[in-house]
Design a protein around this motif. Structure first.
Motif, PDB file in Angstrom:
ATOM      1  N   ASP A 132      -1.330  21.360  -9.143  1.00  0.00           N
ATOM      2  CA  ASP A 132      -1.094  20.207  -8.338  1.00  0.00           C
ATOM      3  C   ASP A 132      -0.374  18.995  -8.973  1.00  0.00           C
ATOM      4  N   VAL A 133      -0.635  18.930 -10.583  1.00  0.00           N
ATOM      5  CA  VAL A 133       0.018  17.508 -11.010  1.00  0.00           C
ATOM      6  C   VAL A 133       1.679  17.929 -10.975  1.00  0.00           C
ATOM      7  N   TYR A 134       1.896  19.161 -11.411  1.00  0.00           N
ATOM      8  CA  TYR A 134       3.273  19.560 -11.435  1.00  0.00           C
ATOM      9  C   TYR A 134       3.862  19.359 -10.062  1.00  0.00           C
ATOM     10  N   GLN A 135       3.179  19.690  -8.920  1.00  0.00           N
ATOM     11  CA  GLN A 135       3.980  19.346  -7.565  1.00  0.00           C
ATOM     12  C   GLN A 135       4.054  17.805  -7.371  1.00  0.00           C
ATOM     13  N   ARG A 160       0.728  -1.149  -0.030  1.00  0.00           N
ATOM     14  CA  ARG A 160      -0.040  -0.188  -0.148  1.00  0.00           C
ATOM     15  C   ARG A 160       0.835   1.150  -0.017  1.00  0.00           C
ATOM     16  N   VAL A 161       0.500   2.047  -0.857  1.00  0.00           N
ATOM     17  CA  VAL A 161       1.165   3.670  -0.900  1.00  0.00           C
ATOM     18  C   VAL A 161       0.208   4.546  -0.585  1.00  0.00           C
ATOM     19  N   TYR A 162       0.527   5.540   0.431  1.00  0.00           N
ATOM     20  CA  TYR A 162      -0.356   6.333   0.921  1.00  0.00           C
ATOM     21  C   TYR A 162       0.184   7.668   0.429  1.00  0.00           C
ATOM     22  N   PHE A 163      -0.702   8.713  -0.240  1.00  0.00           N
ATOM     23  CA  PHE A 163      -0.264   9.854  -0.552  1.00  0.00           C
ATOM     24  C   PHE A 163      -1.233  10.816   0.222  1.00  0.00           C
ATOM     25  N   PRO A 164      -0.643  11.023   1.299  1.00  0.00           N
ATOM     26  CA  PRO A 164      -1.824  12.049   2.323  1.00  0.00           C
ATOM     27  C   PRO A 164      -2.098  13.356   1.848  1.00  0.00           C
ATOM     28  N   GLU A 165      -1.239  14.015   1.046  1.00  0.00           N
ATOM     29  CA  GLU A 165      -1.400  15.443   0.412  1.00  0.00           C
ATOM     30  C   GLU A 165      -1.880  15.242  -0.733  1.00  0.00           C
ATOM     31  N   VAL A 166      -2.144  14.437  -1.726  1.00  0.00           N
ATOM     32  CA  VAL A 166      -2.525  14.268  -2.866  1.00  0.00           C
ATOM     33  C   VAL A 166      -4.007  14.219  -3.106  1.00  0.00           C
ATOM     34  N   ASP A 167      -4.711  15.111  -3.932  1.00  0.00           N
ATOM     35  CA  ASP A 167      -6.058  14.915  -4.370  1.00  0.00           C
ATOM     36  C   ASP A 167      -6.067  13.824  -5.437  1.00  0.00           C
ATOM     37  N   SER A 168      -7.330  13.007  -5.193  1.00  0.00           N
ATOM     38  CA  SER A 168      -7.719  12.110  -5.933  1.00  0.00           C
ATOM     39  C   SER A 168      -7.860  12.419  -7.422  1.00  0.00           C
TER      40      SER A 168
END
Length: 415
Positions: free
Chosen positions: A336-339, A303-311
């Motif tokens: 957002d995608v760039y970051q 499992r990989v968790y991206f806590p600050e990434v919007d779906s």
């Protein structure tokens, strides 16, 4: 010219499974389409059926291919339901009786797939391996069906809709996706779920689970792997999901990983032998590849968790990996995608985002934000694009006549 073995099938309340084998005689010379069906595999299923086309008369997108069109004919009772998924695993039986070159075809109703998605194998590929795949000139294909249905619609814009009002969505959910992204997701098995402890009336804790592996949603209800991935066969309105499940997955599911964003969850296959979106993510991001392949928490939990990434951001990333281009996006989405691309060292995506962001500048604040980002991330490529864009802007300004010094009202002060 063709014959078919008797099918077998299993059913329960919401899952119907069936299997058949098609034998195509004289495959080298026979070019007639083959149509076969399994009649009445379940109380609410009229038939599963398959059409196999392998002639040169196919359209330009499928010419030269063995094309498989699986489908299901259901009763009116199921037709009125919102979400229906039929999957068909097609394989070729070789001279030793083993299944070879398995491929899953998934159709999600009411959306329809592109016929190009029905391509199975290049016909010349089979003919070149006639000794393995065409005993006595006969091609034997196995088709394994799985059909499941749900009463819930899984799209944001129809999540809540009163009879006399416009569709609306929970305040915690983003506005509707673009038509391009909705089309991209329409072929992906998905369903709504409630997080642990959430009440059915609490729409703020609803998320969508997307099965990009095309394998988990189509498992039988009783399959224990569904619980690990958050799909346990219970109707979505009453199910809960535990992201801390400790259940060990079998070897058959080792390649399927969970990717958690805010608020949604994605299941991706990271199988290296398959050219799928999950494997492309590993190829594009050395950071994620290291998380997956080294002895870290992610590897033990799959499992990989991206806590600050919007779906929505992650969906755009997956779209880029699948289509090698960024879908039409707003300036904020591009940022957002760039970051994301910078954080996970996706150099190709980062450069493409830079180009799209600079191209989509509309306001002075946008330009200033990009300048700050270029400086913060020490992005020379973005800086060069901004410089070029600024020069184009300056050159596009009309040339004004130079005013003489003594024409100025306060010319004395400039002497």
């Amino acid at each position: 010219m063709e014959d078919i073995k008797a099918p077998y099938y299993e059913t329960d309340d919401r899952d119907v499974q069936a299997s058949l084998e098609i034998r195509i005689q004289d495959f080298r010379t026979n070019t007639a389409p083959v149509y076969r069906e399994i009649k009445r595999p379940g109380p609410l299923i009229k038939s599963f059926y398959v059409m196999v086309i392998y002639s040169k008369r196919a359209d330009e997108n499928t010419e030269g291919w063995l094309v498989v069109y699986p489908n299901v004919d259901v009763s009116d009772a199921i037709c009125i339901l919102k979400r229906r998924i039929v999957s068909c695993v097609v394989s070729i039986i070789d001279v030793e009786g083993k299944s070879r070159f398995s491929k899953t075809f998934v159709i999600i109703y009411p959306s329809l797939g592109d016929y190009r998605d029905a391509r199975y194998l290049d016909r010349s590929f089979i003919l070149d391996r006639a000794d393995e795949l065409l005993p006595e000139g006969v091609l034997t294909m196995r088709c394994e069906f799985h059909f499941t249905w749900s009463g819930l619609e899984t799209s944001w814009e129809t999540f809540r809709c009163d009879v006399e009002s416009e569709p609306s969505w929970p305040s915690s959910q983003p506005p509707p996706l673009s038509a391009t992204l909705k089309g991209f997701l329409s072929k992906i098995p998905q369903s709504f779920y409630f997080r642990n402890g959430a009440e059915a009336e609490d729409s703020s804790d609803i998320f969508t689970l997307f099965d990009f592996s095309n394998r988990v949603f189509t498992l039988a209800q009783s399959h224990q792997s569904k619980e690990r991935f958050g799909v346990d066969g219970i109707p979505p309105a009453s199910s809960t999901l535990s992201s801390d499940s400790k259940e060990e997955s079998s070897d058959a599911w080792e390649d399927i990983w969970i990717f958690d964003t805010h608020p949604n969850r994605f299941l991706l296959s990271l199988e290296e032998r398959e050219d799928n979106v999950g494997f492309r993510l590993l190829e594009a991001s050395p950071v994620i590849r290291r998380m997956v392949n080294t002895d870290m928490r992610e590897n033990s939990e799959k499992r990989v968790y991206f806590p600050e990434v919007d779906s929505r951001t992650f969906i755009i990333v997956l779209y880029f990996l699948e289509n090698k281009k960024i879908p039409p996006s707003t300036f904020r989405e591009l940022v957002d995608v760039y970051q994301f691309s910078y954080m996970y060292a996706m150099e190709g995506l980062q450069q493409k985002c830079s180009e799209e962001m600079v191209r989509s500048i509309e306001f002075p604040d946008d330009l200033e934000e990009l300048k700050r980002m270029a400086s913060l991330y020490d992005d020379q490529y973005l800086s060069s694009l901004l410089d070029s864009r600024w020069r184009e802007f300056e050159n596009s300004l009309p040339l004004l006549p130079r005013r003489k010094t003594d024409d100025r009202p306060d010319s004395d002060s400039y002497m």
